[in-house]
Enzyme design. Structure first.
Site, mmCIF file in Angstrom:
data_model
loop_
_atom_site.group_PDB
_atom_site.id
_atom_site.type_symbol
_atom_site.label_atom_id
_atom_site.label_comp_id
_atom_site.label_asym_id
_atom_site.label_seq_id
_atom_site.Cartn_x
_atom_site.Cartn_y
_atom_site.Cartn_z
ATOM 1 N N SER A 314 7.355 130.444 17.159
ATOM 2 C CA SER A 314 7.209 129.159 16.502
ATOM 3 C C SER A 314 7.203 129.280 14.979
ATOM 4 C CB SER A 314 5.933 128.477 17.015
ATOM 5 O OG SER A 314 5.891 127.122 16.653
ATOM 6 N N ASP A 325 17.965 133.983 6.461
ATOM 7 C CA ASP A 325 19.150 133.193 6.127
ATOM 8 C C ASP A 325 19.412 133.158 4.620
ATOM 9 O OD1 ASP A 325 19.632 132.713 8.751
ATOM 10 O OD2 ASP A 325 19.419 130.538 8.653
ATOM 11 N N LYS A 339 10.476 130.316 20.598
ATOM 12 C CA LYS A 339 9.842 129.002 20.764
ATOM 13 C C LYS A 339 10.294 128.127 19.596
ATOM 14 C CE LYS A 339 6.422 125.844 20.914
ATOM 15 N NZ LYS A 339 6.122 124.821 19.888
#
Length: 475
Positions: A314, A325, A339
């Site tokens: 999460s 990224d 998740k």
């Protein structure tokens, strides 16, 4: 009896319709009711079952219990994370975000009717007993878990400090169940830890995302920089089960440039379509003071490694994905939990609430986290970890819509992970947990090697074993 049930059904349908229209969830919920008329036939069947139980069940049953059970069943059948929160569960959720509660120190869920360990919290009874993500608790003291709701099981595991509890545990890859006896204590989760490993190199661990995790991170970073500028930083998110979204945005914002995209969400409603960027409005919750304002300038550029594993879920996956990224940090470790769904808490007005999955998380480059997780840039074995359950292994999990060949890729990931985490030959007794950030922590040592430009080992070399002893040889 049939006429009576029909009368009950008609009355109950009217009651249900009235309740659904009167519950003040949001304008969005009311618009949805207007767009999608109530399914009268299905509600009639539901009312008939309700009436049959009230009139014919072997023992009297309270309306509150029946309705609560129906709501719980309706939500739990959607996905593993939607749930009905009774008064106790709702209160525990609120208290848990503050970082202090009583019990064993273990994040849990349900799988196949058993309590599944999502992640033990560091420095707690569960962690010291060697419980690991993916372990299934099949018995609490002498009570089988099968048949208990998650809330009931959690209530049994909680209790007064200094009282004992016995858990029977099944570990995947183990030969038979084993028992552990733990002593309950007040759990105060220290969400951030840090230490200077050597001049110029530091380790910062985020164990859980709570209300004040962002502020605590700043204090630790300030303390580290007072000892001198850093040449390398390890951000350790292993076994971090997640927590508050604004905490994840705040931690990411500490290392990213201003207004960089951290995470986006996408769902059916307009409220579920959001972009969260590195700015105070997206990580502060009613706090007028921007706790990131005083960060040392070097924090934005110091070379970083983010350590993750299958227990990273999460919010920790959001941070790992954002830093990866934006090429702000090198991801290292093993595949994360996956998740990648958003749960919205909708209070029902009477101290209860529902936790409803309303959207999916996407990294800045548009990758869906759901049922896939974050793949580290450098896969490094976790020698102490057994094969672990991930989101994609849970029943009724949301699919990752970006995965066209989900079954094949899932099988491939399982095979890859099995090679990274070979199953132990026996799990009669759980091994002692490795202290993260120590000289026995293989993944951490490889992260330090990477920061220093030294060769990185992806798997620990096996130790020679004396055939006359179960203990490894000392060379």
């Amino acid at each position: 009896m049939s006429n009576k049930l029909k009368q009950v059904s008609l009355v109950f349908i009217g009651v249900i319709a009235g309740v659904m229209l009167s519950l003040n969830f949001s304008a969005v919920a009311q618009r949805e009711l207007a767009r999608f008329p109530l399914p009268v036939d299905e509600l009639r069947a539901f009312a008939e079952v309700f009436g049959a139980i009230k009139s014919g069940y072997v023992e009297p049953v309270e309306d509150k219990k029946l309705i609560g059970g129906a709501i719980n069943g309706m939500l739990s059948d959607l996905d593993p994370h939607s749930a009905y929160l009774d008064a106790d569960a709702f209160r525990e959720l609120q208290v848990g975000t503050q970082g202090e509660f009583g019990g064993l120190g273990i994040e849990v869920g349900m799988e196949d009717g058993f309590v599944k360990v999502v992640s033990p919290i560091e420095d707690t009874p569960a962690f010291r007993a060697g419980l690991k993500p993916g372990d299934l608790i099949i018995k609490i003291d002498d009570t089988p878990v099968k048949g208990l709701s998650l809330n009931d099981a959690v209530k049994r595991m909680r209790g007064k400090p200094k009282t004992s509890i016995r858990l029977t545990v099944v570990r995947k890859g183990g030969e038979k169940p084993f028992e552990v006896t733990l002593q309950r204590e007040v759990i105060r989760v220290q969400s951030v830890k840090s230490k200077l490993i050597e001049p110029g190199y530091a380790w910062v661990r985020v164990a859980q995302f709570q209300e004040h995790t962002g502020e605590n991170l700043v204090k630790h970073l300030e303390g580290l920089y007072k000892q001198g500028p850093l040449k390398g930083l390890v951000l350790d998110l292993r076994n971090d089960p997640g927590g508050l979204l604004n905490g994840a945005v705040g931690i990411s914002s500490a290392f990213l440039q201003s207004k960089a995209l951290v995470v986006s969400t996408d769902g059916r409603t307009e409220d579920a379509k959001r972009k969260f960027v590195a700015r105070p409005e997206d990580y502060l919750r009613g706090n007028k003071d921007d706790y990131l304002r005083g960060l040392p300038a070097g924090v934005k550029t110091v070379p970083m490694v983010v350590l993750v594993n299958a227990g990273s879920a999460s919010a920790s996956e959001i941070v790992a994905g954002a830093l990866q990224d934006h090429k702000r940090a090198t991801g290292m470790g093993t595949q994360t939990f996956g998740k990648g769904s958003v749960q919205t808490i909708l209070p029902l007005g009477n101290s209860t609430a529902i936790k409803l999955t309303t959207a999916r998380y996407y990294t800045p480059s548009g990758r869906s986290i759901q049922a896939k997780g974050i793949t580290p840039d450098i896969l490094v074995d976790d020698p102490s970890a057994p094969p672990r359950v991930r989101e994609a292994d849970l029943e009724k999990h949301l699919t990752n819509q970006q995965e066209k060949a989900a079954a094949e890729k899932k099988a491939a990931e399982k095979g890859k992970q099995a090679s990274l985490n070979p199953a132990p030959g026996s799990s009669d007794q759980p091994p002692a947990p490795i202290e993260f950030g120590s000289d026995k922590d293989f993944q951490f040592l490889q992260a330090m090697n990477h920061l220093k430009g030294l060769p990185v080992q992806t798997a620990q070399a096996p130790q020679a074993v004396d055939p006359n002893s179960a203990q490894p040889k000392k060379n």
